[in-house]
Design a protein around this motif. Structure first.
Motif, PDB file in Angstrom:
ATOM      1  N   PHE A   5       0.705  -1.285   0.100  1.00 43.61           N
ATOM      2  CA  PHE A   5       0.089   0.063   0.093  1.00 43.61           C
ATOM      3  C   PHE A   5       0.841   1.262   0.125  1.00 43.61           C
ATOM      4  O   PHE A   5       0.676   2.231   0.427  1.00 43.61           O
ATOM      5  CB  PHE A   5      -0.841  -0.173   1.178  1.00 43.61           C
ATOM      6  CG  PHE A   5      -1.801  -1.089   1.089  1.00 43.61           C
ATOM      7  CD1 PHE A   5      -3.151  -0.861   0.274  1.00 43.61           C
ATOM      8  CD2 PHE A   5      -1.630  -2.410   1.666  1.00 43.61           C
ATOM      9  CE1 PHE A   5      -4.119  -1.974   0.364  1.00 43.61           C
ATOM     10  CE2 PHE A   5      -2.633  -3.148   1.672  1.00 43.61           C
ATOM     11  CZ  PHE A   5      -3.988  -3.349   0.802  1.00 43.61           C
ATOM     12  N   SER A   6       2.023   1.347  -0.693  1.00 45.95           N
ATOM     13  CA  SER A   6       3.117   2.216  -0.625  1.00 45.95           C
ATOM     14  C   SER A   6       2.400   3.593  -1.701  1.00 45.95           C
ATOM     15  O   SER A   6       2.890   4.552  -1.475  1.00 45.95           O
ATOM     16  CB  SER A   6       4.456   1.744  -1.153  1.00 45.95           C
ATOM     17  OG  SER A   6       4.216   1.516  -2.624  1.00 45.95           O
ATOM     18  N   GLY A   7       1.530   3.114  -2.515  1.00 43.32           N
ATOM     19  CA  GLY A   7       1.273   4.175  -3.469  1.00 43.32           C
ATOM     20  C   GLY A   7       1.838   4.126  -4.640  1.00 43.32           C
ATOM     21  O   GLY A   7       1.610   4.975  -5.656  1.00 43.32           O
ATOM     22  N   GLU A   8       3.085   3.226  -4.800  1.00 41.53           N
ATOM     23  CA  GLU A   8       3.927   3.318  -6.118  1.00 41.53           C
ATOM     24  C   GLU A   8       3.571   1.934  -6.573  1.00 41.53           C
ATOM     25  O   GLU A   8       3.737   0.722  -6.102  1.00 41.53           O
ATOM     26  CB  GLU A   8       5.399   3.052  -5.614  1.00 41.53           C
ATOM     27  CG  GLU A   8       5.974   4.516  -4.909  1.00 41.53           C
ATOM     28  CD  GLU A   8       5.818   5.689  -5.902  1.00 41.53           C
ATOM     29  OE1 GLU A   8       5.958   5.299  -7.148  1.00 41.53           O
ATOM     30  OE2 GLU A   8       5.900   6.609  -5.467  1.00 41.53           O
ATOM     31  N   ARG A   9       2.617   2.037  -7.785  1.00 42.71           N
ATOM     32  CA  ARG A   9       2.362   0.986  -8.449  1.00 42.71           C
ATOM     33  C   ARG A   9       3.208  -0.112  -8.815  1.00 42.71           C
ATOM     34  O   ARG A   9       2.852  -1.488  -8.309  1.00 42.71           O
ATOM     35  CB  ARG A   9       1.677   1.256  -9.540  1.00 42.71           C
ATOM     36  CG  ARG A   9       0.917   0.111 -10.671  1.00 42.71           C
ATOM     37  CD  ARG A   9      -0.405  -0.165  -9.841  1.00 42.71           C
ATOM     38  NE  ARG A   9      -1.155  -1.371 -10.844  1.00 42.71           N
ATOM     39  CZ  ARG A   9      -2.174  -1.100 -11.259  1.00 42.71           C
ATOM     40  NH1 ARG A   9      -3.117  -0.248 -10.526  1.00 42.71           N
ATOM     41  NH2 ARG A   9      -2.964  -2.081 -11.851  1.00 42.71           N
ATOM     42  N   ALA A  10       4.732   0.068  -9.168  1.00 45.82           N
ATOM     43  CA  ALA A  10       5.629  -1.166  -9.379  1.00 45.82           C
ATOM     44  C   ALA A  10       5.855  -1.517  -8.258  1.00 45.82           C
ATOM     45  O   ALA A  10       6.428  -2.960  -8.325  1.00 45.82           O
ATOM     46  CB  ALA A  10       6.851  -0.315 -10.167  1.00 45.82           C
ATOM     47  N   GLU A  22       4.216  -1.918  -5.411  1.00 46.20           N
ATOM     48  CA  GLU A  22       3.110  -2.590  -4.894  1.00 46.20           C
ATOM     49  C   GLU A  22       3.117  -4.080  -5.771  1.00 46.20           C
ATOM     50  O   GLU A  22       2.721  -5.142  -4.866  1.00 46.20           O
ATOM     51  CB  GLU A  22       1.994  -1.935  -4.943  1.00 46.20           C
ATOM     52  CG  GLU A  22       1.665  -0.889  -4.035  1.00 46.20           C
ATOM     53  CD  GLU A  22       0.569   0.053  -4.380  1.00 46.20           C
ATOM     54  OE1 GLU A  22       0.230   1.125  -3.590  1.00 46.20           O
ATOM     55  OE2 GLU A  22      -0.370  -0.373  -5.110  1.00 46.20           O
ATOM     56  N   THR A  23       3.183  -3.954  -6.803  1.00 45.87           N
ATOM     57  CA  THR A  23       3.191  -5.132  -7.780  1.00 45.87           C
ATOM     58  C   THR A  23       4.378  -6.093  -7.446  1.00 45.87           C
ATOM     59  O   THR A  23       4.245  -7.436  -7.251  1.00 45.87           O
ATOM     60  CB  THR A  23       3.128  -4.865  -9.084  1.00 45.87           C
ATOM     61  OG1 THR A  23       1.699  -4.120  -9.671  1.00 45.87           O
ATOM     62  CG2 THR A  23       3.297  -6.094 -10.278  1.00 45.87           C
ATOM     63  N   ARG A  24       5.571  -5.477  -7.313  1.00 46.75           N
ATOM     64  CA  ARG A  24       6.815  -6.306  -6.943  1.00 46.75           C
ATOM     65  C   ARG A  24       6.436  -7.098  -5.857  1.00 46.75           C
ATOM     66  O   ARG A  24       6.665  -8.239  -5.730  1.00 46.75           O
ATOM     67  CB  ARG A  24       8.041  -5.346  -7.081  1.00 46.75           C
ATOM     68  CG  ARG A  24       9.239  -6.298  -6.830  1.00 46.75           C
ATOM     69  CD  ARG A  24      10.479  -5.515  -6.866  1.00 46.75           C
ATOM     70  NE  ARG A  24      10.702  -4.679  -5.934  1.00 46.75           N
ATOM     71  CZ  ARG A  24      10.480  -3.077  -5.881  1.00 46.75           C
ATOM     72  NH1 ARG A  24       9.864  -2.692  -6.948  1.00 46.75           N
ATOM     73  NH2 ARG A  24      10.462  -2.526  -5.024  1.00 46.75           N
ATOM     74  N   PHE A  25       6.052  -6.663  -4.642  1.00 47.95           N
ATOM     75  CA  PHE A  25       5.695  -7.342  -3.563  1.00 47.95           C
ATOM     76  C   PHE A  25       4.619  -8.436  -3.525  1.00 47.95           C
ATOM     77  O   PHE A  25       4.370  -9.188  -2.761  1.00 47.95           O
ATOM     78  CB  PHE A  25       5.768  -6.306  -2.357  1.00 47.95           C
ATOM     79  CG  PHE A  25       7.118  -5.684  -1.762  1.00 47.95           C
ATOM     80  CD1 PHE A  25       7.706  -6.465  -0.876  1.00 47.95           C
ATOM     81  CD2 PHE A  25       7.702  -4.759  -2.610  1.00 47.95           C
ATOM     82  CE1 PHE A  25       8.916  -6.126  -0.477  1.00 47.95           C
ATOM     83  CE2 PHE A  25       9.013  -4.269  -2.235  1.00 47.95           C
ATOM     84  CZ  PHE A  25       9.659  -4.861  -1.075  1.00 47.95           C
ATOM     85  N   ALA A  26       3.908  -7.886  -4.289  1.00 48.98           N
ATOM     86  CA  ALA A  26       2.670  -8.675  -4.495  1.00 48.98           C
ATOM     87  C   ALA A  26       2.952  -9.977  -4.940  1.00 48.98           C
ATOM     88  O   ALA A  26       2.160 -11.154  -4.727  1.00 48.98           O
ATOM     89  CB  ALA A  26       1.577  -7.816  -5.092  1.00 48.98           C
TER      90      ALA A  26
END
Length: 333
Positions: free
Chosen positions: A204-209, A211-215
């Protein structure tokens, strides 16, 4: 827990399953009804119906939270006997807005099920759910026992701290140290005492890239342990992984929006409802102790421990047992 990775659920150790007898999945079926239900709080819920419009209703509750329903989930039920209702829970699948955690709690999901029942004019229904879907089925049944005719639960997860500690605190990692090392590697050592919180900050950092990497990392850990064969986990599309991981982590940060031990404490409210519990003997995601504790003393429950099986819906023996359960409920030999 439990993503919708059921693409291989129609494959058994004897080969590809066809038909609907002897524990085999039924042939693919298309919905006779698809709709979006506007919940008036910014969420619209995707719902579909398959099978017999006048059949006994069964509501399918997918895992995650965040997994979404898939076409293979329709195939556990004889379409000549069952009215099969599937829906994507808030924030995932075809429900909107995608990956949103606003107004997204267990109570909201129970309200969505109420709205589905009302919108479809459903009589008391069977609740069919695995992993988080089993959690939601129990919570829904305890909140609305009059609306539930039976429960079919797989890979029981009761939303307790001990279960989250097992999977995200190193318990399962003792069996899979190589995969555990991969899961914890992106997190600085001084944050590893609470991996759910550490991942939450990044999902939930607000940085899409980011968020996706950690997802993808979050999801890879669960996928790897879902099946008995940890090499068959596959890879999820980034957008799917982001929605799944954000929603699942959101619920786990909030302890599934349940009181600690609530589902066992309130079992008395549903002990008159028949339940079948299908549990993999070697389930590393949701170990059998939770299923055993849920069933112990519940005279109307039937706990079936499935040998040589893990957690996933796609486990061949798990899938076959669930089909047999639903055939029995439909009165099919």
């Amino acid at each position: 827990m439990d993503r919708v990775a059921a693409q291989n659920a129609d494959v058994t150790s004897q080969g590809r399953v066809q038909g609907g007898t002897g524990g085999r999945l039924f042939p693919p079926v298309e919905p006779f009804d698809r709709r979006m239900i506007d919940r008036g709080d910014g969420h619209a819920i995707y719902v579909e119906q398959c099978g017999h419009p006048a059949g006994r209703p069964v509501i399918v509750l997918h895992g995650g939270p965040g997994g979404g329903c898939s076409p293979v989930m329709r195939r556990f039920f004889d379409p000549d006997h069952w009215r099969i209702v599937l829906f994507d829970q808030r924030g995932c699948g075809r429900s909107q807005p995608h990956a949103s955690v606003q107004a997204n709690t267990t109570a909201h999901l129970i309200g969505d099920i109420d709205a589905i029942r009302a919108g479809l004019d459903l009589p008391p229904a069977v609740l069919f759910g695995g992993s988080w879907g089993a959690t939601l089925a129990l919570a829904c049944a305890q909140a609305r026992p009059e609306a539930v005719s039976a429960l079919v639960l797989r890979g029981v997860f009761l939303g307790r701290r001990s279960e989250l500690d097992w999977f995200y605190g190193g318990g399962a990692g003792r069996f899979w140290p190589d995969l555990w090392s991969r899961f914890v590697a992106p997190i600085p050592p001084d944050e590893r005492h609470d991996l759910i919180a550490a991942y939450h900050r990044r999902l939930f950092s607000g940085e899409r890239a980011e968020e996706t990497r950690f997802a993808l990392s979050w999801m890879a850990w669960e996928n790897a342990l879902a099946g008995l064969d940890s090499t068959a986990s596959g890879h999820a599309p980034p957008d799917y992984a982001r929605a799944f991981s954000r929603l699942e982590n959101h619920y786990f940060v909030h302890r599934c929006f349940l009181d600690e031990g609530q589902l066992l404490r309130d079992r008395r409210l549903i002990e008159h409802i028949p339940a079948v519990i299908v549990q993999g003997r070697y389930d590393m995601v949701c170990p059998p102790i939770s299923a055993h504790q849920l069933a112990e003393g519940w005279t109307r429950s039937d706990l079936r421990i499935v040998p040589a099986s893990g957690h996933a819906l796609s486990e061949p023996r798990i899938a076959a047992e669930l089909v047999r359960v639903m055939q029995t409920m439909a009165g099919i030999d």
